[in-house]
Design an enzyme around this catalytic site. Structure first.
Site, mmCIF file in Angstrom:
data_model
loop_
_atom_site.group_PDB
_atom_site.id
_atom_site.type_symbol
_atom_site.label_atom_id
_atom_site.label_comp_id
_atom_site.label_asym_id
_atom_site.label_seq_id
_atom_site.Cartn_x
_atom_site.Cartn_y
_atom_site.Cartn_z
ATOM 1 N N ALA A 12 11.899 -18.675 14.412
ATOM 2 C CA ALA A 12 10.370 -18.909 14.359
ATOM 3 C C ALA A 12 9.885 -17.615 14.772
ATOM 4 O O ALA A 12 10.593 -17.021 15.896
ATOM 5 C CB ALA A 12 9.871 -19.808 14.951
ATOM 6 N N HIS A 69 0.804 -1.085 -0.001
ATOM 7 C CA HIS A 69 0.148 -0.217 -0.155
ATOM 8 C C HIS A 69 0.990 1.310 -0.067
ATOM 9 O O HIS A 69 1.888 1.053 0.423
ATOM 10 C CB HIS A 69 -1.154 -0.136 1.313
ATOM 11 C CG HIS A 69 -0.097 0.171 2.460
ATOM 12 N ND1 HIS A 69 0.580 1.050 3.169
ATOM 13 C CD2 HIS A 69 -0.009 -0.901 3.446
ATOM 14 C CE1 HIS A 69 0.951 0.538 4.015
ATOM 15 N NE2 HIS A 69 0.731 -0.524 4.401
ATOM 16 N N THR A 105 13.921 -7.090 9.222
ATOM 17 C CA THR A 105 13.883 -5.490 8.763
ATOM 18 C C THR A 105 15.084 -5.231 7.936
ATOM 19 O O THR A 105 15.436 -4.160 7.413
ATOM 20 C CB THR A 105 13.418 -4.915 9.629
ATOM 21 O OG1 THR A 105 14.409 -4.580 10.987
ATOM 22 C CG2 THR A 105 12.082 -5.183 10.248
ATOM 23 N N LYS A 106 16.531 -5.919 8.725
ATOM 24 C CA LYS A 106 17.897 -5.607 8.185
ATOM 25 C C LYS A 106 18.349 -6.814 7.787
ATOM 26 O O LYS A 106 18.166 -7.808 7.939
ATOM 27 C CB LYS A 106 18.371 -4.928 9.334
ATOM 28 C CG LYS A 106 17.812 -3.542 9.931
ATOM 29 C CD LYS A 106 18.765 -3.158 11.122
ATOM 30 C CE LYS A 106 18.053 -1.864 11.515
ATOM 31 N NZ LYS A 106 18.599 -1.206 12.631
#
Length: 201
Positions: A165, A107, A170-171
């Site tokens: 898990a 989005h 994000t990096k």
């Protein structure tokens, strides 16, 4: 006997259906949960699956987004991989159930853009992933990705690494490392130097 034949016929037709939506290079193992979705100009050339892969997942390509699965990649059921840019998964990598790998936000970020998107019909061009920010995802060879993890856009995961898990990546993750948590943090490195469990014959 009849049930076995029926299952064989069902698998054959499923394979033919999936083959019409991806470039398949060798023998592939699909299941009844396997699904491939092409939209917004994507074709079967945008999803490439190499030999001896097991794909029990849903693969989505929009606007010619590339998904490349190298040899012997294994992907569990309930997993969704979505590309409008580029996703490559290296040979021998195992991805568990219910994992999410998206190279885009799905989005726009600006509130007014999102408002217009939500007010538009479900098939509106405003809802296409090409309207969101995207960056390639590269997952190396022999990577282990645990259940319920999420791999975000722009991430590279190095060869031989483990994603625990429930991790949100994000990096970038260096090779031979373990990442865990939300957001994911490196919790162990140099796992290739740990004592072996199996002996080579």
């Amino acid at each position: 006997m009849f049930n076995k034949v029926l299952k064989g016929i069902q698998r054959f037709y499923l394979y033919q259906k999936l083959k019409s939506k991806a470039t398949i290079l060798g023998k592939i193992d699909f299941s009844s949960s396997s699904k491939i979705v092409l939209s917004d100009g994507s074709t079967k050339e945008d999803i490439v699956i190499h030999n001896n892969a097991r794909v029990y997942a849903k693969l989505i390509s929009q606007n010619k987004g590339k998904i490349i699965l190298e040899e012997t990649v294994k992907i569990g059921s309930g997993t969704i991989i979505g590309a409008v840019n580029y996703i490559k998964i290296g040979s021998g990598t195992a991805i568990s159930d219910s994992v999410r790998i998206f190279d885009n936000n799905n989005h726009p970020v600006h509130p007014e853009d999102r408002r217009l998107m939500y007010q538009s019909p479900w098939n509106s061009p405003l809802r296409k992933w090409k309207n969101s920010e995207s960056k390639p995802i590269i997952i190396g060879k022999n990577v282990w990705i645990g259940q319920n993890t999420r791999i975000n856009k722009g991430v590279t995961i190095g060869d031989n690494s483990i994603v625990a898990a429930n991790t949100v990546v994000t990096k970038d993750v260096p090779p031979n490392s373990i990442v865990a948590g939300n957001p994911g943090k490196i919790v162990k490195t140099d796992i290739d130097k740990l004592p072996r469990v199996f002996k080579e014959e």
